[in-house]
Design a protein around this motif. Structure first.
Motif, PDB file in Angstrom:
ATOM      1  N   VAL A  36       0.836  -1.197   0.000  1.00 28.86           N
ATOM      2  CA  VAL A  36       0.000   0.000   0.000  1.00 28.86           C
ATOM      3  C   VAL A  36       0.874   1.250   0.000  1.00 28.86           C
ATOM      4  CG1 VAL A  36      -1.660   1.352   1.338  1.00 28.86           C
ATOM      5  CG2 VAL A  36      -1.986  -1.118   1.078  1.00 28.86           C
ATOM      6  N   ALA A  37       1.880   1.285   0.878  1.00 32.16           N
ATOM      7  CA  ALA A  37       2.758   2.453   0.956  1.00 32.16           C
ATOM      8  C   ALA A  37       3.460   2.698  -0.373  1.00 32.16           C
ATOM      9  CB  ALA A  37       3.774   2.265   2.079  1.00 32.16           C
ATOM     10  N   VAL A  38       3.962   1.629  -0.993  1.00 31.63           N
ATOM     11  CA  VAL A  38       4.630   1.759  -2.283  1.00 31.63           C
ATOM     12  C   VAL A  38       3.643   2.243  -3.339  1.00 31.63           C
ATOM     13  CG1 VAL A  38       5.739   0.450  -4.147  1.00 31.63           C
ATOM     14  CG2 VAL A  38       6.434   0.084  -1.769  1.00 31.63           C
ATOM     15  N   PHE A  65      14.806  -0.591  -0.559  1.00 32.98           N
ATOM     16  CA  PHE A  65      13.723  -0.621  -1.540  1.00 32.98           C
ATOM     17  C   PHE A  65      12.746   0.526  -1.296  1.00 32.98           C
ATOM     18  CE2 PHE A  65       9.432  -2.196  -2.685  1.00 32.98           C
ATOM     19  CZ  PHE A  65       9.613  -2.442  -4.034  1.00 32.98           C
ATOM     20  N   LEU A  66      12.335   0.702  -0.045  1.00 35.31           N
ATOM     21  CA  LEU A  66      11.373   1.753   0.274  1.00 35.31           C
ATOM     22  C   LEU A  66      11.982   3.135   0.082  1.00 35.31           C
ATOM     23  CD1 LEU A  66       9.659   0.222   3.440  1.00 35.31           C
ATOM     24  CD2 LEU A  66       8.695   0.445   1.153  1.00 35.31           C
ATOM     25  N   THR A  67      13.221   3.290   0.499  1.00 38.83           N
ATOM     26  CA  THR A  67      13.888   4.583   0.349  1.00 38.83           C
ATOM     27  C   THR A  67      14.003   4.974  -1.119  1.00 38.83           C
ATOM     28  OG1 THR A  67      15.124   4.252   2.404  1.00 38.83           O
ATOM     29  CG2 THR A  67      16.007   5.863   0.846  1.00 38.83           C
ATOM     30  N   ALA A  68      14.334   4.004  -1.973  1.00 39.35           N
ATOM     31  CA  ALA A  68      14.482   4.278  -3.404  1.00 39.35           C
ATOM     32  C   ALA A  68      13.164   4.727  -4.026  1.00 39.35           C
ATOM     33  CB  ALA A  68      15.009   3.043  -4.128  1.00 39.35           C
ATOM     34  N   ASP A  70      10.939   6.558  -2.382  1.00 36.64           N
ATOM     35  CA  ASP A  70      10.523   7.756  -1.639  1.00 36.64           C
ATOM     36  C   ASP A  70       9.446   7.471  -0.602  1.00 36.64           C
ATOM     37  OD1 ASP A  70      12.290   9.501  -2.978  1.00 36.64           O
ATOM     38  OD2 ASP A  70      10.893   9.711  -4.642  1.00 36.64           O
ATOM     39  N   VAL A  71       9.427   6.256  -0.074  1.00 39.58           N
ATOM     40  CA  VAL A  71       8.566   5.947   1.070  1.00 39.58           C
ATOM     41  C   VAL A  71       9.354   6.251   2.334  1.00 39.58           C
ATOM     42  CG1 VAL A  71       7.324   4.154   2.336  1.00 39.58           C
ATOM     43  CG2 VAL A  71       7.260   4.192  -0.166  1.00 39.58           C
ATOM     44  N   GLY A  72       8.805   7.090   3.194  1.00 36.96           N
ATOM     45  CA  GLY A  72       9.511   7.493   4.404  1.00 36.96           C
ATOM     46  C   GLY A  72       9.604   6.378   5.427  1.00 36.96           C
ATOM     47  N   LEU A  73      10.676   6.402   6.208  1.00 37.75           N
ATOM     48  CA  LEU A  73      10.907   5.376   7.231  1.00 37.75           C
ATOM     49  C   LEU A  73      11.124   5.982   8.608  1.00 37.75           C
ATOM     50  CD1 LEU A  73      13.226   2.987   5.186  1.00 37.75           C
ATOM     51  CD2 LEU A  73      10.959   2.432   6.065  1.00 37.75           C
ATOM     52  N   ALA A  74      10.670   7.215   8.789  1.00 38.56           N
ATOM     53  CA  ALA A  74      10.884   7.883  10.071  1.00 38.56           C
ATOM     54  C   ALA A  74      10.190   7.140  11.220  1.00 38.56           C
ATOM     55  CB  ALA A  74      10.377   9.323  10.002  1.00 38.56           C
ATOM     56  N   GLY A  75       9.118   6.400  10.921  1.00 39.49           N
ATOM     57  CA  GLY A  75       8.393   5.688  11.962  1.00 39.49           C
ATOM     58  C   GLY A  75       8.694   4.208  12.034  1.00 39.49           C
ATOM     59  N   ALA A  76       9.705   3.745  11.275  1.00 38.87           N
ATOM     60  CA  ALA A  76      10.077   2.326  11.303  1.00 38.87           C
ATOM     61  C   ALA A  76      11.146   2.090  12.369  1.00 38.87           C
ATOM     62  CB  ALA A  76      10.600   1.895   9.938  1.00 38.87           C
ATOM     63  N   VAL A  77      11.043   0.965  13.064  1.00 39.09           N
ATOM     64  CA  VAL A  77      12.019   0.625  14.100  1.00 39.09           C
ATOM     65  C   VAL A  77      12.687  -0.701  13.757  1.00 39.09           C
ATOM     66  CG1 VAL A  77      10.719   1.858  15.878  1.00 39.09           C
ATOM     67  CG2 VAL A  77      10.316  -0.583  15.542  1.00 39.09           C
TER      68      VAL A  77
END
Length: 311
Positions: A36-38, A65-68, A70-77
């Protein structure tokens, strides 16, 4: 345009396939919420993925993969666990999932791991999928749901093999009712509906979720399209385009991604007819996804959808 927070799982799919006469597994990054995010990002929206990722090489690939895209990862741990694997087999285009890894890397996000500014600033919050079956992530989803100031979107994305008997199914049914009651949009598949509400017609399921409090409900039916229940109008069927389906992985996720991307762009439609147009577009997105193998990697751009269906 604001951004969507997508709270859920990211994992690695091992897709059963054949190469040079031998059975092999093709590795693909997956998880319904990740798809969904992608999909949101590919359709021009801003997405932030919130979830727990393992501490191994596979998790690094997920992050890259997500960074490439442009899906943000500020909330991923990051958690001390190997990345969960989902072995995917096929009998026709519909996939069957079996999950490996205990504890699952995706199920270790707790309520205290949430970034409150990220959640409170989101225009759309998505919660759902298999993380609802894990106590920590269910508690995190409940807290996120309560903090959301924007539109709340829910998708149960049921995986029957993760349900251990009738009590687990009853528990999930209660969780679905809980989240649906506060949702602006609920999306589920006919497989979800059949499992959660056996022998209930699709239109009846959509109407029931609306009665619980969901503002709009979309039930996807594969090649048959979708049922839409919006506002006080009777449920209607929206047809799907004819496509050459080779792999339905991620198709339902792409429907939700398209609906979320349009919510970010234009907010909620003022009239039920506006939802019909949006669902029709979302089904075109899903049709294009079905024409390519893989889930996240098959998510199209708006330009690709226009080229495929509008000439």
């Amino acid at each position: 345009m604001g951004y969507a927070v997508v709270l859920g799982e990211a994992l690695v799919d091992l897709l059963d396939t054949e190469r040079d006469g031998e059975r092999v597994y093709r590795q693909a990054i997956g998880g319904g919420p990740l798809n969904v995010a992608v999909g949101v990002a590919r359709l021009g929206g801003a997405a932030q993925f919130v979830g727990s990722l393992g501490d191994d090489v596979l998790a690094g690939r997920i992050r890259d993969f997500l960074t490439a895209l442009d899906v943000g990862l500020a909330g991923a741990v990051t958690v001390p666990a190997p990345t969960t694997l989902a072995v995917v087999t096929f009998a026709g285009p519909e996939p069957d999932f079996r999950f490996y890894g205990e504890p699952p890397s995706y199920g270790l996000l707790g309520p205290d791991d949430l970034s409150l500014p990220l959640l409170e600033g989101a225009d759309v919050l998505y919660c759902g999928s298999v993380v609802l079956l894990r106590p920590d992530t269910l508690a995190a989803a409940r807290r996120a749901w309560s903090l959301a100031t924007g539109l709340r979107v829910f998708d149960p994305n049921v995986r029957p093999r993760l349900l251990d008997g009738p009590a687990a199914l009853a528990g999930l049914r209660a969780v679905v009712a809980e989240f649906a009651a506060g949702a602006h949009l609920v999306k589920l598949s006919t497989a979800d509906a059949d499992l959660l509400y056996p022998r209930e017609p699709v239109e009846g399921v959509a109407a029931y979720l609306r009665e619980l409090g969901a503002a709009t409900v979309v039930v996807t039916m594969g090649a048959a399209g979708a049922v839409l229940a919006a506002a006080d109008a009777d449920p209607v069927r929206v047809p799907a385009p004819k496509v050459n389906a080779v792999d339905a992985t991620g198709a339902g996720d792409s429907v939700l991604a398209a609906l979320i991307a349009d919510l970010l762009l234009d907010g909620e439609p003022a009239e039920p007819a506006g939802w019909v147009d949006r669902v029709a577009f979302a089904l075109r997105v899903a049709g294009l996804v079905c024409e390519s193998p893989g889930g996240a990697t098959a998510m199209p751009t708006r330009a690709e959808v226009r080229r495929r269906f509008e000439g």
